[in-house]
Design an enzyme around this catalytic site. Sequence first.
Site, PDB file in Angstrom:
ATOM      1  N   GLU A 158       0.851  -1.203   0.000  1.00 33.06           N
ATOM      2  CA  GLU A 158       0.000   0.000   0.000  1.00 33.06           C
ATOM      3  C   GLU A 158       0.880   1.244   0.000  1.00 33.06           C
ATOM      4  O   GLU A 158       1.790   1.370   0.817  1.00 33.06           O
ATOM      5  CB  GLU A 158      -0.915  -0.041   1.228  1.00 33.06           C
ATOM      6  N   GLY A 171     -19.385   5.812   2.369  1.00 35.08           N
ATOM      7  CA  GLY A 171     -20.484   5.372   3.236  1.00 35.08           C
ATOM      8  C   GLY A 171     -20.510   3.859   3.364  1.00 35.08           C
ATOM      9  O   GLY A 171     -21.088   3.314   4.298  1.00 35.08           O
ATOM     10  N   ARG A 408     -26.847   9.648 -10.057  1.00 36.36           N
ATOM     11  CA  ARG A 408     -25.939  10.709  -9.606  1.00 36.36           C
ATOM     12  C   ARG A 408     -25.571  11.679 -10.729  1.00 36.36           C
ATOM     13  O   ARG A 408     -25.458  12.880 -10.505  1.00 36.36           O
ATOM     14  CB  ARG A 408     -24.650  10.088  -9.062  1.00 36.36           C
ATOM     15  N   HIS A 518     -16.203   9.110  -8.588  1.00 35.40           N
ATOM     16  CA  HIS A 518     -15.868   7.747  -9.028  1.00 35.40           C
ATOM     17  C   HIS A 518     -15.474   7.797 -10.501  1.00 35.40           C
ATOM     18  O   HIS A 518     -16.080   8.515 -11.283  1.00 35.40           O
ATOM     19  CB  HIS A 518     -17.097   6.846  -8.849  1.00 35.40           C
ATOM     20  N   ALA A 562     -20.419   0.210  -5.567  1.00 38.34           N
ATOM     21  CA  ALA A 562     -18.946   0.132  -5.485  1.00 38.34           C
ATOM     22  C   ALA A 562     -18.567  -0.997  -4.542  1.00 38.34           C
ATOM     23  O   ALA A 562     -17.717  -1.834  -4.861  1.00 38.34           O
ATOM     24  CB  ALA A 562     -18.354   1.449  -4.992  1.00 38.34           C
TER      25      ALA A 562
END
Length: 579
Positions: A158, A171, A408, A518, A562
Amino acid sequence: MKKKLLLILCIILSFSVLAYAQTKKGVGTGVGKHGDILVEVTFDKGKIKTIDILENKENKVLAKKVFTELKDTVVKSNSVNVDGISGATYSTKGFLDAVQAAADNAGVKLSTAAVASSKKETLPKTQNFDVVVIGSGGAGFSAAVMAKSQGVNVVIVEKMPNVGGNSLISGAEMNVADSWVQHKVGIIDDTAYLHYEDTMKGGDFKGDPAVVRVMTDNALEAAEWLRDEIKVSFLPDNVFQFGGHSRKRALIPEGHTGTETITKFQAAAERMNIPVILDMKAVELVKNKDGRVVSVKAERDGATYTFNASKGVVLATGGFGANIEMRNKYNNFYNEKFLTTNMPGATGDGMLMAEKAGAQLVNMDYIQTYPVCDPVTGVIALVADSRFDGAILVNQNGKRFVEELERRDVISKAILDQQGSYAYQLWSQNIESISNPVAVHQDEYEAFMKQGIMFKGETLQDVAKFANIDYKALKATVDKVNQYAKQGKDGEFNHRGGLKDMSKGPYYIMKAVPSVHHTMGGVRINTKAQALTASGRPIPGLYAAGEITGVTHGTNRLGGNAYTDIIVFGRIAGFEVSK
Ligand code: ADP
């Protein structure tokens, strides 16, 4: 004799008074990302001895190193002039300010010497694994845990100093048809096929039907795995209906953010002895002479490291929402004028590495904005999740202008078309009480109130005044909403969830703008999460899962998809690469 004893007693007393005088305590406060950080510092002979964190509301994952590594550095160096933790700028500042304030309050002068952050662990320059997973968001963790459970030796690499990526700050709701929560709340007519149809339609049929079908068909098993194996807690009796979905089908994790899922993934990785190497940026995929991806080159502090992968590499590096250069290259409408909801690591590195290794990138021009974000920072407004329970959107003239549960992209475009390119979200207490987003995201609410972009008022007049909207116009809008709620049909925009009565306060209002959220495009994969070339041939040893991939969401990702995507394909990639 008595005199001698008295003398000894006096000496002991003065020593202990001296010792006591040498130990001091000070309490101080600093402002972190989510409110005040309160610390108590103990000083010994004018130097920091210990720091106790008495109060903080910082994100447990993002701020972890502030309260461990950075704290240790401050204690050791007796200075707050230290290198901060990248990715946790506000938490760092709040913590250091709190320590400085504690020193001031105790009348102690700290050292002003500049100190570099504490040394990272030394690592061998070459390490051998069966599987190398790049990225520690939901897709990376799913792939690694799945691979490890197949008995292979796996590592996660990472680049940021913390795990989680966008999966952490989202969320984290996850769409699943036919789930145990739907059954609990009486929704018994949802199917994976309906979820598939909604997803295809929501992306204008640009998603790969076979891949989308795999996602929706495997969503329930993936969610049960999260619940039972990873021990993620989902709310037992509430599901969201995000825009574009024909049913309420999004499971909600405890706390309504990815912190629940990512901390549980971290715990699972620890239990399973999966190393997670932070601050390690993958820069290149290396192939052998047969064209198989066999290794990853990575960098840390200017040094190069090699992670060999005898079975393969899983790319789980997320999207490119935070990379303005790439946004400009692929769709310059989403240029620097837009803020982003993304964490700084979302720079598309994995896509570029995959492309160099021969993978095809598809749908790269489809970039999504989230419609309701903080106009100052671009951060997503989770406190405004009341939209999924009936909150309305109005413009500066107090008028509704779009169906609030539209896709969206449609809502974002509608907001951009309004005067000033912003909107207000308005809701009443009865709507708030359905999912309590203000209470759940109290820290965010307080921050928005401080910024002056959010307000709670007892009456409609109060909120109209705050937003400088004509009261009569706003009242006319709300009266109409109340009438539509009573009739059970939204006569203007055909709200698919059904509007709610808003005749009683208190009311909440928030100013909002769309922000880049996104990136739908990315590496072309097949149903086994194998990275494909332009001719559709799998690249041996190369897998991809999550936002880095480009064939699931078509032109537009639906809310809650997602997490479905990253968990389902993370697991598939982890399983396939281990074969
Ligand atoms: P997903 O939702 O697809 O899992 P996330 O955004 O949650 O995506 O996670 C992607 C992770 O990959 C982030 O933590 C990000 O910092 C990490 N990452 C991105 N590029 C690299 C890279 N070059 N090397 C290592 N990690 C990377």
